[in-house]
Write a protein that holds these residues in place. Structure first.
Motif, short mmCIF file in Angstrom:
data_model
loop_
_atom_site.label_atom_id
_atom_site.label_comp_id
_atom_site.label_asym_id
_atom_site.label_seq_id
_atom_site.Cartn_x
_atom_site.Cartn_y
_atom_site.Cartn_z
N GLN A 15 0.81 -1.22 0.00
CA GLN A 15 0.00 0.00 0.00
C GLN A 15 0.84 1.27 0.00
N ASN A 45 2.28 -0.32 7.75
CA ASN A 45 1.66 -1.62 7.55
C ASN A 45 2.76 -2.67 7.56
N LYS A 59 -2.04 -8.83 6.79
CA LYS A 59 -1.53 -7.45 6.80
C LYS A 59 -2.01 -6.81 8.09
#
Length: 127
Positions: A15, A45, A59
């Motif tokens: 991301q 993350n 995640k």
């Protein structure tokens, strides 16, 4: 990546930008996955991927501070993944209106198989 041919077996789009070295270790309880690749990104993350296929196993977003990031390599030990979370306040702290030093970083311990944590097992945290 195949060391002999340079052929890419799989890739993964995180991301945010990834600046960590990956950690690789055995995984249990995740279907056919035998090994996982662990790394973090610049939006705090942390990821666990199947090392053979690149499939996302889990995640976990580990810190809500807007300038936090994971740029150090997670360390795997006894099925625990120790994750260093750092601050990115250096650049913005030059702004006269920014209230300096609102986050100083932390180290979190995650279950390497599930990303689970009981409460918030932080070894170091902001004051």
């Amino acid at each position: 990546m195949d060391a002999a041919t340079g052929c890419v077996y799989w890739s993964y789009q995180a991301q945010a930008g990834v600046r960590t070295a990956p950690s690789i270790g055995a995984v249990t309880g995740k279907g056919s996955a035998k090994y996982a690749v662990y790394f973090g990104d610049t939006r705090s993350n942390v990821y666990g991927l199947d090392a053979a296929t690149g499939e996302l196993l889990w995640k976990e977003h580990v810190e809500d501070h807007p300038l936090s990031r994971v740029v150090g390599a997670p360390k795997l030990y006894n099925s625990r993944l120790y994750v260093p979370v750092s601050s990115g306040e250096e650049g913005i702290s030059a702004s006269p209106g920014y209230p300096c030093c609102t986050f100083r970083g932390s180290v979190l311990a995650l279950d390497a198989n599930t990303a689970g944590r009981s409460g918030r097992p932080t070894l170091f945290q902001s004051r």
